[in-house]
Design a protein around this motif. Structure first.
Motif, PDB file in Angstrom:
ATOM      1  N   ALA A  70     -55.428  -9.412  -1.194  1.00 43.01           N
ATOM      2  CA  ALA A  70     -56.218 -10.625  -1.421  1.00 43.01           C
ATOM      3  C   ALA A  70     -56.636 -11.250  -0.097  1.00 43.01           C
ATOM      4  O   ALA A  70     -57.785 -11.692   0.056  1.00 43.01           O
ATOM      5  CB  ALA A  70     -55.407 -11.617  -2.245  1.00 43.01           C
ATOM      6  N   ALA A  71     -55.738 -11.270   0.866  1.00 39.78           N
ATOM      7  CA  ALA A  71     -56.084 -11.819   2.181  1.00 39.78           C
ATOM      8  C   ALA A  71     -57.136 -10.959   2.868  1.00 39.78           C
ATOM      9  O   ALA A  71     -58.068 -11.477   3.496  1.00 39.78           O
ATOM     10  CB  ALA A  71     -54.830 -11.911   3.046  1.00 39.78           C
ATOM     11  N   GLU A  72     -57.011  -9.651   2.733  1.00 37.76           N
ATOM     12  CA  GLU A  72     -57.991  -8.738   3.329  1.00 37.76           C
ATOM     13  C   GLU A  72     -59.367  -8.944   2.719  1.00 37.76           C
ATOM     14  O   GLU A  72     -60.379  -8.969   3.432  1.00 37.76           O
ATOM     15  CB  GLU A  72     -57.516  -7.297   3.130  1.00 37.76           C
ATOM     16  N   ALA A  73     -59.423  -9.108   1.428  1.00 38.43           N
ATOM     17  CA  ALA A  73     -60.709  -9.319   0.757  1.00 38.43           C
ATOM     18  C   ALA A  73     -61.330 -10.649   1.174  1.00 38.43           C
ATOM     19  O   ALA A  73     -62.545 -10.732   1.406  1.00 38.43           O
ATOM     20  CB  ALA A  73     -60.518  -9.270  -0.756  1.00 38.43           C
ATOM     21  N   ALA A  74     -60.520 -11.680   1.305  1.00 32.40           N
ATOM     22  CA  ALA A  74     -61.047 -12.992   1.700  1.00 32.40           C
ATOM     23  C   ALA A  74     -61.574 -12.962   3.133  1.00 32.40           C
ATOM     24  O   ALA A  74     -62.656 -13.491   3.418  1.00 32.40           O
ATOM     25  CB  ALA A  74     -59.963 -14.049   1.554  1.00 32.40           C
ATOM     26  N   VAL A  75     -60.833 -12.352   4.044  1.00 31.91           N
ATOM     27  CA  VAL A  75     -61.273 -12.276   5.435  1.00 31.91           C
ATOM     28  C   VAL A  75     -62.523 -11.417   5.561  1.00 31.91           C
ATOM     29  O   VAL A  75     -63.470 -11.768   6.273  1.00 31.91           O
ATOM     30  CB  VAL A  75     -60.131 -11.745   6.333  1.00 31.91           C
ATOM     31  N   LEU A  77     -64.813 -10.819   3.274  1.00 30.26           N
ATOM     32  CA  LEU A  77     -65.956 -11.537   2.702  1.00 30.26           C
ATOM     33  C   LEU A  77     -66.444 -12.631   3.647  1.00 30.26           C
ATOM     34  O   LEU A  77     -67.655 -12.831   3.802  1.00 30.26           O
ATOM     35  CB  LEU A  77     -65.583 -12.125   1.348  1.00 30.26           C
ATOM     36  N   ALA A  78     -65.528 -13.317   4.309  1.00 32.07           N
ATOM     37  CA  ALA A  78     -65.926 -14.344   5.273  1.00 32.07           C
ATOM     38  C   ALA A  78     -66.677 -13.729   6.450  1.00 32.07           C
ATOM     39  O   ALA A  78     -67.686 -14.282   6.909  1.00 32.07           O
ATOM     40  CB  ALA A  78     -64.693 -15.098   5.769  1.00 32.07           C
TER      41      ALA A  78
END
Length: 97
Positions: A70-75, A77-78
């Protein structure tokens, strides 16, 4: 009860699809989805072996893997949004932000 070998075969198939997706595509979204497939394949293995060995260790590790995914996907995407904003490639994105 489903045998352990079926879980391992499913996990191997998902991991193979993820590897092929990472190595053969140039689209960043497809590469990120392929990495998520590979992480989910690892989660299937962790939980299957955890159930087979009657311990909770694999399930705890799977929770950590989900958190990292989840953290990887958020970073990611940012980063993609910042790149698109700086390049000005997407006109619809610049009107939203």
């Amino acid at each position: 009860m489903v045998p352990l070998s079926w879980y391992i075969m499913l996990s191997a198939a998902l991991f193979t699809i993820g590897i092929v997706g990472v190595l053969s595509r140039r689209n960043i979204f497809i590469i990120l989805m392929s990495i998520e497939l590979m992480l989910n394949a690892a989660n299937i293995n962790l939980i299957a072996f955890s159930h087979y060995l009657q311990t909770l260790t694999g399930q705890v590790f799977a929770i950590f893997v989900i958190t990292v995914a989840a953290a990887e996907a958020a970073v990611a995407l940012a980063i993609i949004i910042l790149l698109a904003r700086n390049r000005g490639a997407c006109t619809w994105m610049s009107s939203i932000f």
